[in-house]
Design a protein around this motif. Structure first.
Motif, PDB file in Angstrom:
ATOM      1  N   LEU A 159      59.736  18.402  -8.151  1.00 19.47           N
ATOM      2  CA  LEU A 159      59.868  16.967  -7.935  1.00 19.47           C
ATOM      3  C   LEU A 159      60.895  16.664  -6.843  1.00 19.47           C
ATOM      4  CD1 LEU A 159      58.147  15.030  -9.547  1.00 19.47           C
ATOM      5  CD2 LEU A 159      60.181  14.319 -10.769  1.00 19.47           C
ATOM      6  N   LEU A 160      61.907  17.514  -6.746  1.00 17.96           N
ATOM      7  CA  LEU A 160      62.922  17.267  -5.726  1.00 17.96           C
ATOM      8  C   LEU A 160      62.417  17.659  -4.343  1.00 17.96           C
ATOM      9  CD1 LEU A 160      66.204  18.288  -7.573  1.00 17.96           C
ATOM     10  CD2 LEU A 160      64.841  16.213  -7.687  1.00 17.96           C
ATOM     11  N   VAL A 161      61.603  18.686  -4.292  1.00 19.40           N
ATOM     12  CA  VAL A 161      60.954  19.023  -3.016  1.00 19.40           C
ATOM     13  C   VAL A 161      60.108  17.833  -2.551  1.00 19.40           C
ATOM     14  CG1 VAL A 161      59.266  20.519  -1.906  1.00 19.40           C
ATOM     15  CG2 VAL A 161      60.923  21.493  -3.496  1.00 19.40           C
ATOM     16  N   LEU A 162      59.366  17.260  -3.465  1.00 20.33           N
ATOM     17  CA  LEU A 162      58.520  16.120  -3.115  1.00 20.33           C
ATOM     18  C   LEU A 162      59.364  14.903  -2.731  1.00 20.33           C
ATOM     19  CD1 LEU A 162      55.840  16.589  -5.897  1.00 20.33           C
ATOM     20  CD2 LEU A 162      55.512  16.902  -3.429  1.00 20.33           C
ATOM     21  N   ARG A 163      60.488  14.745  -3.390  1.00 18.91           N
ATOM     22  CA  ARG A 163      61.395  13.650  -3.013  1.00 18.91           C
ATOM     23  C   ARG A 163      61.827  13.799  -1.556  1.00 18.91           C
ATOM     24  NH1 ARG A 163      67.251  14.465  -5.143  1.00 18.91           N
ATOM     25  NH2 ARG A 163      67.117  15.897  -3.382  1.00 18.91           N
ATOM     26  N   GLU A 164      62.189  15.008  -1.173  1.00 20.47           N
ATOM     27  CA  GLU A 164      62.613  15.248   0.209  1.00 20.47           C
ATOM     28  C   GLU A 164      61.478  14.997   1.188  1.00 20.47           C
ATOM     29  OE1 GLU A 164      65.844  16.140   1.317  1.00 20.47           O
ATOM     30  OE2 GLU A 164      66.132  15.369  -0.715  1.00 20.47           O
ATOM     31  N   LEU A 165      60.298  15.514   0.856  1.00 14.96           N
ATOM     32  CA  LEU A 165      59.152  15.294   1.741  1.00 14.96           C
ATOM     33  C   LEU A 165      58.819  13.805   1.817  1.00 14.96           C
ATOM     34  CD1 LEU A 165      57.030  18.313   0.504  1.00 14.96           C
ATOM     35  CD2 LEU A 165      57.922  18.029   2.830  1.00 14.96           C
ATOM     36  N   GLY A 166      58.936  13.108   0.685  1.00 19.28           N
ATOM     37  CA  GLY A 166      58.669  11.677   0.676  1.00 19.28           C
ATOM     38  C   GLY A 166      59.679  10.903   1.496  1.00 19.28           C
ATOM     39  N   ALA A 167      60.882  11.455   1.622  1.00 21.13           N
ATOM     40  CA  ALA A 167      61.918  10.799   2.414  1.00 21.13           C
ATOM     41  C   ALA A 167      61.760  11.106   3.900  1.00 21.13           C
ATOM     42  CB  ALA A 167      63.297  11.226   1.941  1.00 21.13           C
TER      43      ALA A 167
ATOM     44  N   THR B 230      61.529  14.295   5.378  1.00 21.99           N
ATOM     45  CA  THR B 230      61.911  15.627   5.840  1.00 21.99           C
ATOM     46  C   THR B 230      60.661  16.500   5.974  1.00 21.99           C
ATOM     47  OG1 THR B 230      64.018  15.422   4.686  1.00 21.99           O
ATOM     48  CG2 THR B 230      63.296  17.651   5.272  1.00 21.99           C
ATOM     49  N   THR B 231      60.585  17.240   7.068  1.00 18.79           N
ATOM     50  CA  THR B 231      59.385  18.044   7.299  1.00 18.79           C
ATOM     51  C   THR B 231      59.676  19.520   7.546  1.00 18.79           C
ATOM     52  OG1 THR B 231      59.445  17.653   9.683  1.00 18.79           O
ATOM     53  CG2 THR B 231      58.196  16.078   8.341  1.00 18.79           C
ATOM     54  N   ARG B 232      60.908  19.865   7.891  1.00 14.95           N
ATOM     55  CA  ARG B 232      61.204  21.238   8.293  1.00 14.95           C
ATOM     56  C   ARG B 232      61.837  22.027   7.158  1.00 14.95           C
ATOM     57  NH1 ARG B 232      62.162  20.802  13.946  1.00 14.95           N
ATOM     58  NH2 ARG B 232      62.891  22.935  13.909  1.00 14.95           N
ATOM     59  N   PHE B 233      61.552  23.309   7.139  1.00 14.41           N
ATOM     60  CA  PHE B 233      62.019  24.177   6.058  1.00 14.41           C
ATOM     61  C   PHE B 233      63.535  24.106   5.880  1.00 14.41           C
ATOM     62  CE2 PHE B 233      63.185  28.172   4.049  1.00 14.41           C
ATOM     63  CZ  PHE B 233      62.210  28.323   3.084  1.00 14.41           C
ATOM     64  N   ASN B 234      64.254  24.247   6.938  1.00 12.51           N
ATOM     65  CA  ASN B 234      65.707  24.280   6.794  1.00 12.51           C
ATOM     66  C   ASN B 234      66.306  22.917   6.516  1.00 12.51           C
ATOM     67  OD1 ASN B 234      65.901  26.999   6.929  1.00 12.51           O
ATOM     68  ND2 ASN B 234      66.538  27.086   9.064  1.00 12.51           N
ATOM     69  N   ASP B 235      65.598  21.861   6.895  1.00 13.39           N
ATOM     70  CA  ASP B 235      66.060  20.540   6.497  1.00 13.39           C
ATOM     71  C   ASP B 235      65.816  20.316   5.007  1.00 13.39           C
ATOM     72  OD1 ASP B 235      67.008  19.899   8.977  1.00 13.39           O
ATOM     73  OD2 ASP B 235      65.230  18.808   9.608  1.00 13.39           O
ATOM     74  N   LEU B 236      64.697  20.821   4.525  1.00 16.39           N
ATOM     75  CA  LEU B 236      64.461  20.762   3.081  1.00 16.39           C
ATOM     76  C   LEU B 236      65.578  21.493   2.349  1.00 16.39           C
ATOM     77  CD1 LEU B 236      60.604  21.437   3.040  1.00 16.39           C
ATOM     78  CD2 LEU B 236      61.747  19.310   2.389  1.00 16.39           C
ATOM     79  N   ARG B 237      65.959  22.625   2.887  1.00 18.16           N
ATOM     80  CA  ARG B 237      67.027  23.399   2.245  1.00 18.16           C
ATOM     81  C   ARG B 237      68.322  22.601   2.177  1.00 18.16           C
ATOM     82  NH1 ARG B 237      67.989  29.441   3.822  1.00 18.16           N
ATOM     83  NH2 ARG B 237      69.339  29.119   2.026  1.00 18.16           N
ATOM     84  N   ARG B 238      68.613  21.840   3.222  1.00 24.84           N
ATOM     85  CA  ARG B 238      69.856  21.063   3.215  1.00 24.84           C
ATOM     86  C   ARG B 238      69.855  20.036   2.082  1.00 24.84           C
ATOM     87  NH1 ARG B 238      71.004  22.771   8.436  1.00 24.84           N
ATOM     88  NH2 ARG B 238      69.106  22.112   9.497  1.00 24.84           N
ATOM     89  N   GLY B 239      68.687  19.495   1.801  1.00 24.39           N
ATOM     90  CA  GLY B 239      68.602  18.524   0.705  1.00 24.39           C
ATOM     91  C   GLY B 239      68.493  19.185  -0.658  1.00 24.39           C
ATOM     92  N   LEU B 240      68.303  20.510  -0.675  1.00 27.11           N
ATOM     93  CA  LEU B 240      68.138  21.252  -1.936  1.00 27.11           C
ATOM     94  C   LEU B 240      69.031  22.482  -1.923  1.00 27.11           C
ATOM     95  CD1 LEU B 240      64.250  21.034  -1.754  1.00 27.11           C
ATOM     96  CD2 LEU B 240      65.697  19.685  -3.274  1.00 27.11           C
ATOM     97  N   PRO B 241      70.358  22.249  -1.778  1.00 24.57           N
ATOM     98  CA  PRO B 241      71.241  23.369  -1.468  1.00 24.57           C
ATOM     99  C   PRO B 241      71.254  24.475  -2.523  1.00 24.57           C
ATOM    100  CG  PRO B 241      72.486  21.384  -2.013  1.00 24.57           C
ATOM    101  CD  PRO B 241      71.054  20.981  -1.912  1.00 24.57           C
ATOM    102  N   ARG B 242      70.954  24.156  -3.788  1.00 25.42           N
ATOM    103  CA  ARG B 242      71.020  25.176  -4.819  1.00 25.42           C
ATOM    104  C   ARG B 242      69.682  25.856  -5.064  1.00 25.42           C
ATOM    105  NH1 ARG B 242      76.159  24.272  -7.550  1.00 25.42           N
ATOM    106  NH2 ARG B 242      75.390  25.976  -8.830  1.00 25.42           N
ATOM    107  N   MET B 243      68.695  25.501  -4.274  1.00 28.15           N
ATOM    108  CA  MET B 243      67.383  26.123  -4.454  1.00 28.15           C
ATOM    109  C   MET B 243      67.299  27.326  -3.521  1.00 28.15           C
ATOM    110  SD  MET B 243      63.653  24.368  -3.875  1.00 28.15           S
ATOM    111  CE  MET B 243      62.181  25.064  -4.627  1.00 28.15           C
ATOM    112  N   SER B 244      66.854  28.453  -4.059  1.00 33.45           N
ATOM    113  CA  SER B 244      66.794  29.637  -3.212  1.00 33.45           C
ATOM    114  C   SER B 244      65.632  29.498  -2.227  1.00 33.45           C
ATOM    115  CB  SER B 244      66.620  30.883  -4.049  1.00 33.45           C
ATOM    116  OG  SER B 244      65.282  31.058  -4.417  1.00 33.45           O
ATOM    117  N   PRO B 245      65.809  30.012  -1.020  1.00 32.39           N
ATOM    118  CA  PRO B 245      64.730  29.912  -0.026  1.00 32.39           C
ATOM    119  C   PRO B 245      63.447  30.554  -0.513  1.00 32.39           C
ATOM    120  CG  PRO B 245      66.470  31.396   0.707  1.00 32.39           C
ATOM    121  CD  PRO B 245      66.983  30.699  -0.499  1.00 32.39           C
ATOM    122  N   ALA B 246      63.569  31.609  -1.297  1.00 34.06           N
ATOM    123  CA  ALA B 246      62.350  32.242  -1.808  1.00 34.06           C
ATOM    124  C   ALA B 246      61.561  31.274  -2.676  1.00 34.06           C
ATOM    125  CB  ALA B 246      62.723  33.489  -2.603  1.00 34.06           C
ATOM    126  N   LEU B 247      62.282  30.573  -3.537  1.00 35.88           N
ATOM    127  CA  LEU B 247      61.585  29.652  -4.430  1.00 35.88           C
ATOM    128  C   LEU B 247      61.040  28.457  -3.653  1.00 35.88           C
ATOM    129  CD1 LEU B 247      60.672  29.088  -7.244  1.00 35.88           C
ATOM    130  CD2 LEU B 247      62.863  28.007  -7.729  1.00 35.88           C
TER     131      LEU B 247
END
Lengths: 230, 230
Positions: free
Chosen positions: B25-33, B35-52
């Motif tokens: 749901l948080l990934v979708l929140r970022e995309l809905g806001a 954000t389109t790039r992988f590393n920008d998504l990571r900035r909004g989801l700092p505790r999520m591992s890149p693998a996940l």
DNA sequence: CGGGATCCGTAAAGATACTG
DNA sequence: CAGTATCTTTACGGATCCCG
């Protein structure tokens, strides 16, 4: 999982910690549909282990979403709080999204006779039925023995009862179909009329019950934009 | 977990299999806001591992919720499909529920300076600011060194930039508070005026920027019933 | 029978390092 | 920048058992 939550102050993250754990949304769906007892919840969530259900109920109580009322001599009951009732529109919206965007071919892969019958029992509408006891037997010939035959007994005052063993009454209507067809009808992807005309559904018994079957059977609460039960 | 899903034909279960897995749901929140790039998504989801994150993006693409556009020479981009855009109202409703029912004392336990700054950067409104380059330094004296000082550079044409190292420009406004206060303001639980009067927030610099701070800072998109970005 | 608790094997997620 | 690879920790599934 490893950690408690997402470590984000965002309200979406806070809410997701509560409602987006595994099974939780389905537990809330059951509670929203009016189920209050532990073992009734289990019937609606047959693949969920009782340990996890117990854990989730405690978590939801801790989050203020449900309240557990323990009567002294009676069984415990679980009810949504105001916060929990506020989640019902969200669950309905999730269901509507699933109904719209998930391929029926995929959902019709996940057939479960017991779950279907339990769901139909809950939503069956006695109003269009004769004002006396009616017994309907559902048969799924391709299913394994224990899941092949079901009886639904509708009594004007006792409500609707589901049995997986012959209750012994005379049967007013025999319904025979494969589980996929019956599930498709329940989900609104097929209709009684169409399935019967195409030979996927066979109805033998009282003419009036047959003619009104679509009416008393109803549809899944998520098959169309409709409220969950009170 | 052990198994793929819930084995239920119910649309709520089908949808929950897609959107109610951890972080989704948080990934979708970022995309809905937006954000389109992988590393920008990571900035909004700092505790999520890149693998996940990578795994979830693939799952969402497989579910038809997002589409990955790979330009030949450029970086990949992730965008919501029509089905994905249909989830935005649900995410907003989840956020609204969280804002209403989750105790602010609990959410204000989960402070994260980098996340707050990244979020403020995205929603900052340059309109109420002077029509020239403005540099604002945020200071959180109680935070560890790397998270203590932040610069936001607003350029009329280059947009809004966030730095955690001094970009070297003259600073037009110094903002100093503890992280909790700044987060509370961002979430609408406090205001610039109240915090300043109570001494929790110190503002030093250009008078106009100070007076209009509440306006250009704005609020979290979930602090009030408001749409996510386009 | 309703309402759980316990135990163990498996599957998913976290942390961190590393690569094209 | 955009991800993989690896290793450890945690959660879940399923069966069994317990208790009033």
């Amino acid at each position: 999982m490893a950690q408690a939550g997402y470590s984000q102050f965002c309200p979406v993250a806070m809410a997701a910690e509560i409602i987006c754990t595994r099974w939780t949304l389905l537990v809330l769906r059951e509670l929203g549909a009016g189920t209050t007892r532990f073992n009734d919840l289990r019937r609606g969530l047959p693949r969920m282990s009782p340990a996890l259900l117990s854990q989730r109920l405690k978590e939801l109580e801790g989050a203020g979403v449900i309240r557990r009322s323990m009567q002294v001599g009676g069984p415990g009951e679980y009810h949504l709080t105001d916060a929990g009732r506020d989640l019902i529109p969200i669950i309905e919206a999730v269901g509507a999204w699933g109904q719209r965007w998930v391929d029926p071919e995929v959902s019709l892969q996940k057939l479960d006779a017991q779950l279907l019958m339990w769901d139909m029992r809950r939503n069956l509408d006695p109003d269009p039925m004769p004002d006396r006891r009616c017994v309907i037997q559902f048969q799924y010939p391709e299913q394994p023995v224990g899941l092949r035959a079901w009886w639904i007994v509708v009594c004007p005052r006792d409500g609707v009862d589901l049995c997986s063993a012959d209750p012994g009454h005379d049967v007013d209507l025999y319904v025979s179909a494969d589980l996929r067809t019956m599930t498709a009808i329940w989900m609104g992807a097929d209709t009684v009329r169409r399935a019967q005309d195409a030979g996927r559904l066979r109805l033998v018994g009282e003419r009036g019950l047959i003619d009104d079957m679509q009416a008393w059977l109803g549809l899944s609460p998520f098959a169309r934009p409709q409220k969950l039960a009170s």
